[in-house]
Scaffold this active site. Structure first.
Site, PDB file in Angstrom:
ATOM      1  N   LEU A 198     -13.291   3.276  -0.541  1.00 16.78           N
ATOM      2  CA  LEU A 198     -14.695   3.676  -0.660  1.00 16.78           C
ATOM      3  C   LEU A 198     -15.020   4.817   0.309  1.00 16.78           C
ATOM      4  O   LEU A 198     -14.519   4.837   1.434  1.00 16.78           O
ATOM      5  CB  LEU A 198     -15.614   2.487  -0.358  1.00 16.78           C
ATOM      6  CG  LEU A 198     -15.573   1.311  -1.330  1.00 16.78           C
ATOM      7  CD1 LEU A 198     -16.475   0.189  -0.826  1.00 16.78           C
ATOM      8  CD2 LEU A 198     -16.011   1.754  -2.720  1.00 16.78           C
ATOM      9  N   GLU A 210      -4.769  -8.957   5.087  1.00 15.54           N
ATOM     10  CA  GLU A 210      -3.844  -8.309   6.000  1.00 15.54           C
ATOM     11  C   GLU A 210      -2.507  -9.057   5.911  1.00 15.54           C
ATOM     12  O   GLU A 210      -2.442 -10.168   5.362  1.00 15.54           O
ATOM     13  CB  GLU A 210      -4.387  -8.368   7.437  1.00 15.54           C
ATOM     14  CG  GLU A 210      -5.685  -7.607   7.649  1.00 15.54           C
ATOM     15  CD  GLU A 210      -5.499  -6.098   7.610  1.00 15.54           C
ATOM     16  OE1 GLU A 210      -4.368  -5.624   7.830  1.00 15.54           O
ATOM     17  OE2 GLU A 210      -6.486  -5.389   7.341  1.00 15.54           O
ATOM     18  N   GLY A 256      -2.787  -9.497  -2.765  1.00 12.25           N
ATOM     19  CA  GLY A 256      -2.676  -8.315  -1.914  1.00 12.25           C
ATOM     20  C   GLY A 256      -3.970  -7.910  -1.242  1.00 12.25           C
ATOM     21  O   GLY A 256      -4.117  -6.766  -0.807  1.00 12.25           O
ATOM     22  N   ALA A 286     -11.584   0.359   2.459  1.00 11.68           N
ATOM     23  CA  ALA A 286     -10.413   0.780   1.672  1.00 11.68           C
ATOM     24  C   ALA A 286     -10.641   2.178   1.097  1.00 11.68           C
ATOM     25  O   ALA A 286     -10.775   3.139   1.846  1.00 11.68           O
ATOM     26  CB  ALA A 286     -10.094  -0.245   0.593  1.00 11.68           C
ATOM     27  N   VAL A 289       0.839  -1.204   0.000  1.00 15.27           N
ATOM     28  CA  VAL A 289       0.000   0.000   0.000  1.00 15.27           C
ATOM     29  C   VAL A 289       0.873   1.254   0.000  1.00 15.27           C
ATOM     30  O   VAL A 289       0.591   2.227  -0.710  1.00 15.27           O
ATOM     31  CB  VAL A 289      -0.958   0.006   1.210  1.00 15.27           C
ATOM     32  CG1 VAL A 289      -1.777   1.294   1.240  1.00 15.27           C
ATOM     33  CG2 VAL A 289      -1.887  -1.198   1.164  1.00 15.27           C
ATOM     34  N   LYS A 340     -14.257  -3.086  12.103  1.00 16.99           N
ATOM     35  CA  LYS A 340     -14.877  -2.156  11.153  1.00 16.99           C
ATOM     36  C   LYS A 340     -16.302  -1.789  11.554  1.00 16.99           C
ATOM     37  O   LYS A 340     -16.694  -0.619  11.467  1.00 16.99           O
ATOM     38  CB  LYS A 340     -14.856  -2.770   9.753  1.00 16.99           C
ATOM     39  CG  LYS A 340     -13.460  -2.869   9.149  1.00 16.99           C
ATOM     40  CD  LYS A 340     -13.470  -3.586   7.810  1.00 16.99           C
ATOM     41  CE  LYS A 340     -12.064  -3.663   7.209  1.00 16.99           C
ATOM     42  NZ  LYS A 340     -12.040  -4.390   5.924  1.00 16.99           N
ATOM     43  N   LYS A 381      -6.274   0.292  11.768  1.00 19.04           N
ATOM     44  CA  LYS A 381      -7.518   0.332  12.546  1.00 19.04           C
ATOM     45  C   LYS A 381      -7.304   0.297  14.053  1.00 19.04           C
ATOM     46  O   LYS A 381      -8.262   0.439  14.821  1.00 19.04           O
ATOM     47  CB  LYS A 381      -8.409  -0.851  12.142  1.00 19.04           C
ATOM     48  CG  LYS A 381      -9.030  -0.717  10.772  1.00 19.04           C
ATOM     49  CD  LYS A 381      -9.870  -1.911  10.416  1.00 19.04           C
ATOM     50  CE  LYS A 381      -9.031  -3.066   9.947  1.00 19.04           C
ATOM     51  NZ  LYS A 381      -8.350  -2.840   8.666  1.00 19.04           N
ATOM     52  N   GLY A 438      -7.229  -4.239  -1.686  1.00 20.47           N
ATOM     53  CA  GLY A 438      -6.219  -4.042  -2.720  1.00 20.47           C
ATOM     54  C   GLY A 438      -5.366  -2.826  -2.436  1.00 20.47           C
ATOM     55  O   GLY A 438      -5.835  -1.832  -1.870  1.00 20.47           O
ATOM     56  N   ALA A 472       9.800   5.859   6.344  1.00 16.46           N
ATOM     57  CA  ALA A 472      10.429   4.763   7.086  1.00 16.46           C
ATOM     58  C   ALA A 472       9.707   3.456   6.813  1.00 16.46           C
ATOM     59  O   ALA A 472       8.509   3.433   6.523  1.00 16.46           O
ATOM     60  CB  ALA A 472      10.415   5.061   8.583  1.00 16.46           C
TER      61      ALA A 472
END
Length: 638
Positions: free
Chosen positions: A434, A488, A485, A432, A297, A503, A400, A618, A326
């Site tokens: 959205l 987690e 991908g 993600a 990501v 979530k 999260k 993704g 980093a």
């Protein structure tokens, strides 16, 4: 004709007693102004090593530029508050005869320089931002001052007797305090003289001992067109506040040609740059990014920043600059900015990553418009959000952990972001890229009330159940999801349902309800053996061993014409998650690939819910959600 040219010494002078002396700083310019006044010259040219008066100190503001023209009054204001290009007394003789002053650069003859005149057509509100970098404040206060005449006169006479110049003055309307700013090198003799003059009042308790605040700087906005212009002060204070810069005292003369504030010296560079970007609208706004997390990501985010830089510069006058980055092993910093396309090559050769040092670097650089981006799943990194927000640095994260910790901690981060004028944004915690949380926020802010939420919140699980057909082993589909991908770093978090539990908790909290994670009822579809795996490899072995269990789940759903979906819901003050068999008449049935879907039932949408649907996993879509949050912060910093 060279015979018509008179040459005379500049700063050499004579005292009233006939002794030779010098005029001090700006003496030659002042002499030239006196000659110009005497001869009623058509123009006074001052040649220096700079190309004119600047919009700010170029040593602190790299975007500072030459002011082409300004009034005598504006030039006086700028020179009084630290602009060293022209000495304040130089202006008065020229002003008396209305003689234009032109400041030129001896080493850059083609530069136009700055022209100082009485008036011209000019629509700009602010001409420049001036500063004095080392002052202190003296506060005289006490209940014995109220209604008693002569305190101010004695105060200023005491300073005058010691040849101490007062730069700024403020007094409370209650007459309870008088505050002045002076040069720091005058502090000791000022305090000594004031204590001597007011010794009887201090000893009797009528007034307090002189209070001194040190290590301060003055910042002044200057411009004749500020007069009667609404909102200039508010804009100035707002810009400083958003960057965590506290104002010690404020002054504005009745002429309204300047607004002056005193701030801590350590914030001077940040204040000047932030104000310069805000008031000179053609300037490019610099947004400083500090990133931890260079996985899939993180790399996707860097690529998007690189691809979008030209557009942001052209359309929004904005430059996203990566100052620090980093991974779990090393870190790299460059105040001028890291190239997002190449710095990853240098990262392995950089200094060893230390989280405390990373935080200290952000703090010590003290840059305006700063955003900290955590693209990890680390609980340790999430622990520093509190300190980051206190530095007026906004936090953007797909992590999260902070938003699902105890409600007390979640609430603390929210309140800190308000207190320190920073932002805590975590849109990518749910769905993600959205716009789930932003849509929910709009509903709540506009007065709607959430009645019920139904959602498929795991793109990973949706991908798995869309691709599992009882022919390809379940474990192989899980491995494929990780390869693509979608999972987690540890897929056990996805398949255990813990990710979805977090979530739905976030959705409930953002709806305005107080819940803890242990109040979410999670119904796992994994057999008990898979719930106690020691590591990821062991987890895969146990998934393979329990293939019959997963095949049975699939066959049961198929026999009823249903599909398997891992559903989260919030209704009647209850939070639940679990695997469900979804029929063809339900919106969840037709979810494809790694899609997420959220149904918001509210007072305004009681029967036909508001639906947010799209890819929910993704690297690219998660990175785009992070980018969107970064832009939200950047746009509110305008």
């Amino acid at each position: 004709d060279l015979k018509q040219i008179n040459i005379c010494p500049g700063f050499i002078a004579r005292t009233l007693e006939g002794n030779f002396t010098t005029l001090g700083r700006g003496g030659s310019d002042y002499t030239a102004a006196l000659f110009a006044n005497f001869y009623k010259a058509s123009v006074l040219e001052i040649w220096s090593d700079v190309s004119g008066l600047m919009t700010a100190d170029p040593r602190l503001v790299t975007a500072a530029r030459v002011i082409p023209q300004l009034s005598y009054e504006d030039a006086l204001e700028l020179s009084h508050f630290g602009a060293k290009v022209i000495y304040p007394p130089t202006i008065q003789p020229a002003l008396e005869q209305n003689i234009p002053i032109i400041i030129k650069n001896t080493f850059k003859l083609r530069d136009l320089g700055t022209k100082i005149t009485s008036s011209w057509e000019d629509n700009s509100t602010i001409k420049g931002i001036s500063s004095i970098d080392e002052i202190c404040l003296l506060n005289l206060s006490g209940i014995g001052m109220v209604g008693i005449p002569n305190f101010s006169a004695r105060f200023f006479q005491a300073l005058a007797d010691r040849n101490i110049n007062v730069i700024i003055i403020t007094q409370a309307s209650s007459e309870h305090t008088i505050c002045v700013g002076i040069q720091s090198f005058d502090r000791e003799k000022a305090v000594e003289e004031l204590h001597k003059v007011f010794s009887s009042e201090i000893n009797s308790g009528k007034i307090d001992p002189i209070e001194v605040e040190q290590h301060l700087s003055i910042v002044a906005l200057v411009g004749s067109n500020m007069k009667s212009q609404v909102g200039i002060s508010g804009q100035m204070f707002s810009v400083l506040g958003r960057n965590g810069i506290n104002i010690k005292t404020i002054a504005q003369g009745s002429s309204e040609r300047n607004i002056t504030v005193v701030i801590e010296k350590k914030h001077l560079k940040k204040a000047l740059n932030a104000l310069h970007e805000s008031f000179f609208i053609e300037e490019i706004k610099k947004v400083n990014l500090f990133i931890i997390g260079m996985g899939n990501v993180g790399k996707a985010f860097l690529e998007q920043v690189s691809n979008q830089q030209a557009y942001l510069l052209d359309k929004l006058n904005m430059n996203l600059v990566i100052i620090g980055a980093a991974n779990s092993k090393t870190m790299i910093f460059d105040e001028q900015g890291l190239d997002p396309t190449t710095f990853m090559e240098d990262l392995p050769k950089s200094e060893v990553f230390n989280q405390a040092n990373f935080l200290e670097q952000m703090r010590s650089l003290n840059l305006r418009n700063s955003i900290f981006i955590d693209i990890t799943a680390s609980a340790t990194v999430a622990e520093i959000y509190e300190e980051v927000l206190k530095e007026s640095i906004s936090v953007v994260t797909p992590n999260k952990i902070a938003a699902t910790k105890e409600y007390k901690h979640y609430s603390l981060l929210k309140s800190l972001s308000k207190k320190y004028k920073s932002q805590f944004l975590f849109e990518t915690n749910v769905g993600a890229g959205l716009p789930v949380l932003s849509t929910l926020s709009d509903l709540v802010k506009s007065g709607d009330q959430i009645i019920k939420i139904e959602a498929v919140l795991s793109g990973t699980l949706n991908f798995i159940f869309n691709n599992y057909d009882a022919h390809t082993p379940f474990v192989e589909v899980v491995k494929l999801a990780k390869k693509e991908g979608y999972t987690e770093p540890d897929p056990r978090l996805d398949l255990s349902g813990e990710d979805v539990m977090g979530k739905i908790l976030i959705l409930a909290r953002e709806s305005g309800y107080q819940f803890e994670l242990d109040e979410v009822m999670g119904n796992s579809f994994l057999p008990e053996s898979c719930q106690t795996s020691e590591n990821e490899a062991d987890f895969y072995l146990k998934l393979a061993a329990d293939e019959v269990h997963f095949s049975k789940l699939y066959q049961e759903a198929q026999s009823k014409g249903c599909k398997l979906r891992y559903v989260a819901s919030f209704e009647d003050q209850k939070l639940t998650t679990g695997l469900s068999q979804i029929g063809m008449d339900h919106p969840f049935y037709h979810l494809e690939g790694k899609d997420n879907i959220v149904l918001f039932y509210t007072h305004r949408y009681p029967e036909q819910p508001l639906v947010v649907k799209g890819a929910g996993a993704g690297a690219a879509v998660t990175a785009s959600g992070i980018f969107a949050d970064v832009m939200r912060v950047a746009n509110t910093q305008q």
